[in-house]
Design an enzyme around this catalytic site. Sequence first.
Site, PDB file in Angstrom:
ATOM      1  NE  ARG A 122      -3.561  -0.145   2.413  1.00  0.00           N
ATOM      2  CZ  ARG A 122      -4.631   0.099   3.376  1.00  0.00           C
ATOM      3  NH1 ARG A 122      -4.683  -1.122   4.284  1.00  0.00           N
ATOM      4  NH2 ARG A 122      -5.260   0.779   3.343  1.00  0.00           N
ATOM      5  CB  SER A 194     -11.625   9.167   3.501  1.00  0.00           C
ATOM      6  OG  SER A 194     -11.690   8.013   2.618  1.00  0.00           O
ATOM      7  CG  ASP A 309     -13.682   1.932   5.088  1.00  0.00           C
ATOM      8  OD1 ASP A 309     -12.726   1.996   3.628  1.00  0.00           O
ATOM      9  OD2 ASP A 309     -13.281   2.027   6.071  1.00  0.00           O
ATOM     10  CE  LYS A 407      -6.527  -4.495   7.722  1.00  0.00           C
ATOM     11  NZ  LYS A 407      -7.067  -2.988   7.709  1.00  0.00           N
TER      12      LYS A 407
HETATM   13  O1  LIG Z   1      -8.439   7.365   8.932  1.00  0.00           O
HETATM   14  C1  LIG Z   1      -9.181   6.171   9.287  1.00  0.00           C
HETATM   15  O2  LIG Z   1      -9.290   5.730  10.305  1.00  0.00           O
HETATM   16  C2  LIG Z   1      -9.607   5.509   8.058  1.00  0.00           C
HETATM   17  C3  LIG Z   1      -9.727   6.469   6.682  1.00  0.00           C
HETATM   18  C4  LIG Z   1     -10.083   5.648   5.633  1.00  0.00           C
HETATM   19  O3  LIG Z   1      -9.056   5.411   4.823  1.00  0.00           O
HETATM   20  P1  LIG Z   1      -8.757   6.324   3.378  1.00  0.00           P
HETATM   21  O4  LIG Z   1      -8.157   7.926   3.911  1.00  0.00           O
HETATM   22  O5  LIG Z   1      -7.445   5.769   2.897  1.00  0.00           O
HETATM   23  O6  LIG Z   1      -9.706   6.299   2.632  1.00  0.00           O
HETATM   24  C5  LIG Z   1     -10.809   4.433   5.715  1.00  0.00           C
HETATM   25  O7  LIG Z   1     -10.942   3.438   4.583  1.00  0.00           O
HETATM   26  C6  LIG Z   1     -10.007   3.646   6.628  1.00  0.00           C
HETATM   27  O8  LIG Z   1     -10.732   2.193   6.759  1.00  0.00           O
HETATM   28  C7  LIG Z   1      -9.755   4.061   7.945  1.00  0.00           C
HETATM   29  C1  LIG Z   2      -9.174   0.372   4.478  1.00  0.00           C
HETATM   30  C2  LIG Z   2      -9.322  -0.129   5.410  1.00  0.00           C
HETATM   31  O1  LIG Z   2      -8.313  -0.226   6.431  1.00  0.00           O
HETATM   32  P1  LIG Z   2      -6.952   0.528   6.643  1.00  0.00           P
HETATM   33  O2  LIG Z   2      -7.033   1.061   8.224  1.00  0.00           O
HETATM   34  O3  LIG Z   2      -6.161  -0.644   6.918  1.00  0.00           O
HETATM   35  O4  LIG Z   2      -6.707   1.596   5.781  1.00  0.00           O
HETATM   36  C3  LIG Z   2     -10.805  -0.640   6.010  1.00  0.00           C
HETATM   37  O5  LIG Z   2     -10.851  -1.124   7.144  1.00  0.00           O
HETATM   38  O6  LIG Z   2     -11.587  -0.934   5.133  1.00  0.00           O
END
Ligand SMILES: O=C(O)C1=C[C@@H](OP(=O)(O)O)[C@@H](O)[C@H](O)C1
Ligand SMILES: C=C(OP(=O)(O)O)C(=O)O
Length: 433
Positions: A122, A194, A309, A407
């Site tokens: 990633r 997001s 998500d 997870k």
């Molecule tokens: O900040 C966080 O807790 C998250 C942000 C999101 O990721 P992205 O910002 O990469 O979309 C989400 O998909 C992830 O499950 C949790």
């Molecule tokens: C993208 C996700 O997790 P991560 O916190 O590993 O980015 C998720 O939980 O869908």
Amino acid sequence: MPLRTFDGIAVETPHARIPGSKSLTNRALLLAAAAEGTTVLSAPLVSEDTIAFRGALEQLGVRVSAEPGDGHWHVRGLGGGPLGDARVHCGDAGTAARFLPPFTATGQGLFYFDGSLQLRARPMRPLIDALTRLGVTVHVGRGGRLPLVVEGGGLQGGRIVLDSDLSSQYLSGLLMAAPLLSRPLTIDVPHLVSRPYVDMTLALMRHFGAHVERSGNRITTRPGGYVARDLPVEPDASSASYFFAAAAATGRSVTVRGLGRHSLQGDLGFARVLRLAGAEVTVGDNETTVRGPDSLRGGFTIDMGDISDTFMTLAAVAPLADAPITITGIAHTRLKESDRISAVARNLRACGILVEEDADRITVHPGVPRPTTIACYRDHRIAMSFAVLNLASSAGFALDDPACVDKTFPGFHAELRRLMSNPVVPTDSEEHR
Ligand SMILES: O=C(O)C1=C[C@@H](OP(=O)(O)O)[C@@H](O)[C@H](O)C1
Ligand SMILES: C=C(OP(=O)(O)O)C(=O)O
């Protein structure tokens, strides 16, 4: 509490038991670790991602103790950044890989970060570049991903432009480190996916006493650190989406307590998306109820970039709607546990559903899913989304990796079975509050 009556007999809407929010738990762990004093987290999520995050903090010298049953975690704060060299393993957790390097850059020592093969794939480049531009030395291989080494002590403050169109987690990580610096930090964010996760970050930083201001796309933090403040963790809204979708797709009702209009989680917006599909959705002060329609409605396009998500949850039940559903704004989901657009499209096609896919969107057509083995790609959300389609369509799928739900939601399959084995509630009954 929502009640429904059948010939004068009151029946309580079934409650889904949803574990705590991953995003709240991991932010609170980090902020508590950075704070002066001891914080008690109530009802934290106990899953692979939060155990990895907690383990990573312990590797950085933070003491976290759990009461029996894990209902409360006590975090003894360092009152600043970590001191001394450490090896930090982030498991599969994107939050650990993106939140912890900026935190260690405020400390003293050499911090080696690694993660699972999935996490190594990633992207980390935007965060590495941002830290480097702010004066931090980061040693990294050619791919610009994990593993990497952060030299503590370089982060002081300043100004930076941070594009967050791949992930908001880089921004959240920098923001949470910023109050530990000796000077203010100003971050300009031209593009952001997001967004509600950044709102959550700012809300929790303030909860732990930080000074942070936002004006348009600019966020400024001031020095001052954090103070310990106890926090009850809300149920996870992304996890709740599977139960809301299951209710919508089967004409049942489901309530989740602890998730109401004051929730800090953007993903509760998924329940509102289900209104477009014909569901009746009630968001109360402290609970949300979804009541499914007789049959799911399609024929709409929805941008789910802020709540991505949950796009797979909608895409997986979309074949059961009466017209195509198009989901847009989700290009960044190709960079998560799996390439999620492609994973959803391949699995739907494997069960005979017509799907169109583009760089940032997917269209799912109505159809009757036929039995197949779902490829989970070790992605908990693929497993949970297709478990809902399986239940709602009685297709008889097998999942190639049902345990990957650990997870974020150990116990998911048992809870879905428990809740959805209730008889289907007739739809012509009255509803009372
Ligand atoms: O900040 C966080 O807790 C998250 C942000 C999101 O990721 P992205 O910002 O990469 O979309 C989400 O998909 C992830 O499950 C949790
Ligand atoms: C993208 C996700 O997790 P991560 O916190 O590993 O980015 C998720 O939980 O869908």
